[in-house]
Design a protein around this motif. Structure first.
Motif, PDB file in Angstrom:
ATOM      1  N   GLU A 140      19.331   2.335  -0.890  1.00 29.17           N
ATOM      2  CA  GLU A 140      18.540   1.900  -2.234  1.00 29.17           C
ATOM      3  C   GLU A 140      17.068   1.577  -1.738  1.00 29.17           C
ATOM      4  O   GLU A 140      16.228   1.942  -2.424  1.00 29.17           O
ATOM      5  N   VAL A 141      17.036   1.136  -0.469  1.00 26.29           N
ATOM      6  CA  VAL A 141      15.480   0.944   0.158  1.00 26.29           C
ATOM      7  C   VAL A 141      15.110   2.459   0.277  1.00 26.29           C
ATOM      8  O   VAL A 141      13.817   2.625  -0.205  1.00 26.29           O
ATOM      9  N   LEU A 142      15.517   3.171   0.709  1.00 20.53           N
ATOM     10  CA  LEU A 142      14.812   4.630   1.163  1.00 20.53           C
ATOM     11  C   LEU A 142      14.760   5.523   0.235  1.00 20.53           C
ATOM     12  O   LEU A 142      13.929   6.338   0.040  1.00 20.53           O
ATOM     13  N   SER A 143      15.420   5.282  -0.868  1.00 23.70           N
ATOM     14  CA  SER A 143      15.346   6.097  -1.943  1.00 23.70           C
ATOM     15  C   SER A 143      14.197   5.677  -3.005  1.00 23.70           C
ATOM     16  O   SER A 143      13.603   6.417  -3.912  1.00 23.70           O
ATOM     17  N   ASN A 144      13.662   4.567  -2.700  1.00 19.87           N
ATOM     18  CA  ASN A 144      12.696   3.930  -3.517  1.00 19.87           C
ATOM     19  C   ASN A 144      11.277   4.029  -2.966  1.00 19.87           C
ATOM     20  O   ASN A 144      10.160   3.534  -3.366  1.00 19.87           O
ATOM     21  N   ILE A 145      11.227   4.439  -1.794  1.00 23.18           N
ATOM     22  CA  ILE A 145       9.779   4.713  -0.818  1.00 23.18           C
ATOM     23  C   ILE A 145       9.481   6.058  -0.548  1.00 23.18           C
ATOM     24  O   ILE A 145      10.366   6.584   0.386  1.00 23.18           O
ATOM     25  N   LYS A 146       8.625   6.921  -1.112  1.00 22.30           N
ATOM     26  CA  LYS A 146       8.330   8.088  -0.641  1.00 22.30           C
ATOM     27  C   LYS A 146       7.605   8.122   0.718  1.00 22.30           C
ATOM     28  O   LYS A 146       6.878   7.352   0.922  1.00 22.30           O
ATOM     29  N   ALA A 147       8.238   8.916   1.843  1.00 18.99           N
ATOM     30  CA  ALA A 147       7.752   8.969   3.088  1.00 18.99           C
ATOM     31  C   ALA A 147       7.266   7.419   3.550  1.00 18.99           C
ATOM     32  O   ALA A 147       6.269   7.322   3.716  1.00 18.99           O
ATOM     33  N   PRO A 148       8.457   6.819   4.080  1.00 13.10           N
ATOM     34  CA  PRO A 148       8.381   5.429   4.335  1.00 13.10           C
ATOM     35  C   PRO A 148       7.541   5.052   5.776  1.00 13.10           C
ATOM     36  O   PRO A 148       7.018   4.171   5.776  1.00 13.10           O
ATOM     37  N   PHE A 149       7.446   6.314   6.388  1.00 11.36           N
ATOM     38  CA  PHE A 149       6.919   6.120   7.901  1.00 11.36           C
ATOM     39  C   PHE A 149       5.640   6.521   8.009  1.00 11.36           C
ATOM     40  O   PHE A 149       5.541   7.672   7.669  1.00 11.36           O
ATOM     41  N   LYS A 150       4.512   5.853   8.365  1.00 15.13           N
ATOM     42  CA  LYS A 150       3.182   6.329   8.649  1.00 15.13           C
ATOM     43  C   LYS A 150       2.554   5.426   9.642  1.00 15.13           C
ATOM     44  O   LYS A 150       2.865   4.345   9.344  1.00 15.13           O
ATOM     45  N   ASP A 151       1.885   5.878  10.563  1.00 12.86           N
ATOM     46  CA  ASP A 151       0.985   4.917  11.535  1.00 12.86           C
ATOM     47  C   ASP A 151      -0.055   4.577  10.430  1.00 12.86           C
ATOM     48  O   ASP A 151      -0.984   5.042   9.804  1.00 12.86           O
ATOM     49  N   GLY A 152      -0.680   3.307  10.830  1.00 21.75           N
ATOM     50  CA  GLY A 152      -1.722   2.756  10.373  1.00 21.75           C
ATOM     51  C   GLY A 152      -3.049   3.151  11.079  1.00 21.75           C
ATOM     52  O   GLY A 152      -3.171   2.874  12.579  1.00 21.75           O
ATOM     53  N   ILE A 153      -4.008   3.795  10.702  1.00 18.21           N
ATOM     54  CA  ILE A 153      -4.844   4.422  11.505  1.00 18.21           C
ATOM     55  C   ILE A 153      -6.392   3.598  11.310  1.00 18.21           C
ATOM     56  O   ILE A 153      -6.611   3.423   9.910  1.00 18.21           O
ATOM     57  N   ARG A 154      -7.119   3.187  12.088  1.00 14.91           N
ATOM     58  CA  ARG A 154      -8.220   2.301  12.023  1.00 14.91           C
ATOM     59  C   ARG A 154      -9.283   3.631  11.492  1.00 14.91           C
ATOM     60  O   ARG A 154      -9.204   4.621  11.474  1.00 14.91           O
ATOM     61  N   GLU A 155     -10.541   2.994  11.216  1.00 12.86           N
ATOM     62  CA  GLU A 155     -11.797   3.727  10.620  1.00 12.86           C
ATOM     63  C   GLU A 155     -12.119   4.854  11.777  1.00 12.86           C
ATOM     64  O   GLU A 155     -12.620   5.863  11.333  1.00 12.86           O
ATOM     65  N   ASP A 156     -12.109   4.270  12.886  1.00 12.62           N
ATOM     66  CA  ASP A 156     -12.479   5.073  13.950  1.00 12.62           C
ATOM     67  C   ASP A 156     -11.569   6.321  14.605  1.00 12.62           C
ATOM     68  O   ASP A 156     -11.536   6.920  15.629  1.00 12.62           O
ATOM     69  N   GLY A 157     -10.357   6.427  13.779  1.00 11.67           N
ATOM     70  CA  GLY A 157      -9.307   7.176  13.986  1.00 11.67           C
ATOM     71  C   GLY A 157      -8.074   6.837  15.155  1.00 11.67           C
ATOM     72  O   GLY A 157      -7.317   7.480  15.241  1.00 11.67           O
ATOM     73  N   THR A 158      -8.490   5.775  15.606  1.00 12.52           N
ATOM     74  CA  THR A 158      -7.472   5.344  16.555  1.00 12.52           C
ATOM     75  C   THR A 158      -6.299   4.651  15.710  1.00 12.52           C
ATOM     76  O   THR A 158      -6.408   4.075  14.769  1.00 12.52           O
ATOM     77  N   ARG A 159      -5.111   4.462  16.423  1.00 13.03           N
ATOM     78  CA  ARG A 159      -3.652   3.863  15.942  1.00 13.03           C
ATOM     79  C   ARG A 159      -3.958   2.272  15.887  1.00 13.03           C
ATOM     80  O   ARG A 159      -4.230   1.781  16.841  1.00 13.03           O
ATOM     81  N   GLY A 160      -3.942   1.818  14.718  1.00  9.27           N
ATOM     82  CA  GLY A 160      -3.940   0.314  14.526  1.00  9.27           C
ATOM     83  C   GLY A 160      -2.771  -0.261  14.568  1.00  9.27           C
ATOM     84  O   GLY A 160      -2.566  -1.393  15.055  1.00  9.27           O
ATOM     85  N   ILE A 161      -1.886   0.131  13.890  1.00  6.07           N
ATOM     86  CA  ILE A 161      -0.619  -0.300  13.845  1.00  6.07           C
ATOM     87  C   ILE A 161       0.502   0.695  13.839  1.00  6.07           C
ATOM     88  O   ILE A 161       0.306   1.817  12.946  1.00  6.07           O
ATOM     89  N   GLY A 162       1.488   0.626  14.569  1.00  7.05           N
ATOM     90  CA  GLY A 162       2.698   1.495  14.427  1.00  7.05           C
ATOM     91  C   GLY A 162       3.564   1.663  12.968  1.00  7.05           C
ATOM     92  O   GLY A 162       3.307   0.619  12.265  1.00  7.05           O
ATOM     93  N   HIS A 163       3.997   2.826  12.967  1.00  7.07           N
ATOM     94  CA  HIS A 163       4.856   2.996  11.486  1.00  7.07           C
ATOM     95  C   HIS A 163       5.927   1.995  11.489  1.00  7.07           C
ATOM     96  O   HIS A 163       6.337   1.585  10.157  1.00  7.07           O
ATOM     97  N   ASP A 164       6.555   1.659  12.528  1.00  7.36           N
ATOM     98  CA  ASP A 164       7.555   0.688  12.467  1.00  7.36           C
ATOM     99  C   ASP A 164       6.995  -0.699  11.811  1.00  7.36           C
ATOM    100  O   ASP A 164       7.748  -1.119  10.709  1.00  7.36           O
ATOM    101  N   PHE A 165       6.217  -1.118  12.390  1.00  2.95           N
ATOM    102  CA  PHE A 165       5.394  -2.613  11.877  1.00  2.95           C
ATOM    103  C   PHE A 165       5.049  -2.309  10.458  1.00  2.95           C
ATOM    104  O   PHE A 165       4.760  -3.147   9.323  1.00  2.95           O
ATOM    105  N   LEU A 166       4.180  -1.152   9.992  1.00  3.51           N
ATOM    106  CA  LEU A 166       3.641  -0.829   8.873  1.00  3.51           C
ATOM    107  C   LEU A 166       4.658  -0.893   7.802  1.00  3.51           C
ATOM    108  O   LEU A 166       4.583  -1.366   6.621  1.00  3.51           O
TER     109      LEU A 166
END
Length: 168
Positions: A140-166
Motif C-alpha cells: 500500500e505504501v509503495l504503490s502510492n509513492i512514485k519513485a520513493p527513494f532519492k537523495d536530498g541535494i543541497r544548492e551546491d550539489g552536495t548530498r544533504g540527506i540520504g534517500h532513506d531519511f528523506l
C-alpha cells in the motif's frame, strides 16, 4: 490476505559473509511466504527504486523488505511482519570514520537527526528516521509513492540527506 514478503538485497557485487545463509535459514523457518531478489544498480537510490518497481510490477507480495549487502540483522527481520505496520525496520549500525551510530533516529527542529538513546531503540518504538538497510514497507505504501527513494541535494550539489531519511 496472507502476508508475504519480497526480500530485496541491494548490493554492489558482493554480500557480507553469511548473509545469504542467514536469509535462507530465516525464510525456511518462517511462517510467511518469502522470496529473495538480488539487485545490483548504482547509485543506491536507483537500485531501491528498481527493486520497488520489480516488487509492484512482477510480484503479488504484501510487503517488501530491503536488506543491504553489508548488513546482517541480529534477529530474523521477517518477524517485523508481526507488528502489522506499513513501515517498520530493524536497527543496525552505520559505520563512520572512527565510530558508528545506530540508525533509529529522532529529527530535530533544524532538520538534522540524532540517534535514539539505547533504552528508546529496543522493541517496537516510533522514530522519525530509519536506515533503509533493513526496512520493510507494505505494498500500500509503495504503490502510492512514485519513485520513493532519492537523495536530498543541497544548492551546491552536495548530498544533504540520504534517500532513506528523506523517504522517512
Amino acid at each position: 490476505m496472507e502476508k508475504s514478503v519480497l526480500i530485496a538485497v541491494t548490493h554492489t557485487g558482493t554480500t557480507v559473509t553469511g548473509l545469504e545463509a542467514k536469509l535462507s535459514r530465516w525464510i525456511y523457518e518462517s511462517d510467511y511466504k518469502a522470496e529473495l531478489y538480488f539487485s545490483n544498480i548504482n547509485p543506491t537510490y536507483s537500485n531501491r527504486n528498481a527493486c520497488v518497481k520489480y516488487f509492484l510490477d512482477h510480484t503479488d507480495h504484501t510487503h517488501m523488505l530491503f536488506i543491504d549487502s553489508d548488513i546482517v540483522p541480529y534477529e530474523n527481520p521477517l518477524q517485523l511482519l508481526a507488528h502489522e505496520k506499513h513501515i517498520v525496520g530493524g536497527v543496525y549500525p552505520r559505520w563512520k570514520l572512527n565510530n558508528y551510530e545506530w540508525l533509529a533516529m529522532k529529527r530535530l527542529d533544524d532538520g538534522s537527526y540524532i540517534q535514539l538513546k539505547p533504552k528508546k531503540r529496543k522493541g517496537l518504538v516510533e522514530c522519525d528516521g530509519l536506515g533503509a538497510g533493513c526496512l520493510m514497507m507494505s505494498r500500500e505504501v509503495l504503490s502510492n509513492i512514485k519513485a520513493p527513494f532519492k537523495d536530498g541535494i543541497r544548492e551546491d550539489g552536495t548530498r544533504g540527506i540520504g534517500h532513506d531519511f528523506l523517504f522517512c
